[in-house]
Design a protein around this motif. Structure first.
Motif, PDB file in Angstrom:
ATOM      1  N   PHE A   1       0.825  -1.197   0.000  1.00 44.16           N
ATOM      2  CA  PHE A   1       0.000   0.000   0.000  1.00 44.16           C
ATOM      3  C   PHE A   1       0.867   1.258   0.000  1.00 44.16           C
ATOM      4  N   GLU A   2       1.934   1.257   0.776  1.00 45.20           N
ATOM      5  CA  GLU A   2       2.787   2.447   0.866  1.00 45.20           C
ATOM      6  C   GLU A   2       3.437   2.762  -0.484  1.00 45.20           C
ATOM      7  N   GLU A   3       3.884   1.737  -1.198  1.00 47.06           N
ATOM      8  CA  GLU A   3       4.461   1.950  -2.540  1.00 47.06           C
ATOM      9  C   GLU A   3       3.404   2.493  -3.496  1.00 47.06           C
ATOM     10  N   ILE A   4       2.208   1.924  -3.450  1.00 51.84           N
ATOM     11  CA  ILE A   4       1.126   2.396  -4.316  1.00 51.84           C
ATOM     12  C   ILE A   4       0.762   3.828  -3.967  1.00 51.84           C
ATOM     13  N   ARG A   5       0.714   4.154  -2.683  1.00 54.39           N
ATOM     14  CA  ARG A   5       0.370   5.515  -2.259  1.00 54.39           C
ATOM     15  C   ARG A   5       1.354   6.536  -2.827  1.00 54.39           C
ATOM     16  N   LEU A   6       2.648   6.228  -2.737  1.00 62.32           N
ATOM     17  CA  LEU A   6       3.661   7.150  -3.263  1.00 62.32           C
ATOM     18  C   LEU A   6       3.552   7.289  -4.780  1.00 62.32           C
ATOM     19  N   LYS A   7       3.280   6.199  -5.467  1.00 62.86           N
ATOM     20  CA  LYS A   7       3.137   6.238  -6.930  1.00 62.86           C
ATOM     21  C   LYS A   7       1.883   7.013  -7.337  1.00 62.86           C
TER      22      LYS A   7
END
Length: 130
Positions: free
Chosen positions: A107-113
């Motif tokens: 989720f954190e990677e998706i949020r940043l992207k």
């Protein structure tokens, strides 16, 4: 701005989706492909969005649903990045966010992207609005 994601913020109209695939602009940002187009929606929200995870990349529905939930949540929390300039210039748009990689991101990677994607879309909106 409230961090909600109501039904009227979801892109469901088949005619709008067809028109978007025919006439919309697109770009790739990270693991996402974004197609967008200005349209007069006739509702109070500045943007409608559809989130797609291809079955060819994730054959199991549980994997697709997990990714769609993560993308939806990241968009819901950060949509102010896009909404503020759209309301300032008085325009409305529709967009489709398609997940384009075989790996399952956290989720954190998706949020940043998603933040990067919305900032890039914001730049495109500002460029085309003058």
């Amino acid at each position: 701005m409230r961090e909600t994601f109501h039904k009227n913020e979801r892109l469901c109209s088949r005619t709008l989706i067809r028109g978007l695939f025919r006439n919309g602009r697109s770009f790739i940002s990270g693991p996402f492909r974004v197609q967008w187009q200005y349209v007069p929606l006739g509702i109070e929200v500045p943007a409608q969005v559809m989130i797609s995870v291809p079955k060819s990349l994730f054959p199991k529905a549980t994997s697709r649903n997990l990714l769609k939930r993560r993308i939806r949540e990241a968009y819901r929390r950060n949509k102010a990045i896009l909404y503020d300039p759209l309301t300032a210039c008085g325009r409305q748009l529709i967009l489709i966010i398609t997940y384009n990689t075989r790996e399952t991101l956290t989720f954190e990677e998706i949020r940043l992207k998603i933040i990067v994607l919305l900032q890039r879309l914001n730049e495109s909106v500002e460029k085309t609005s003058g």
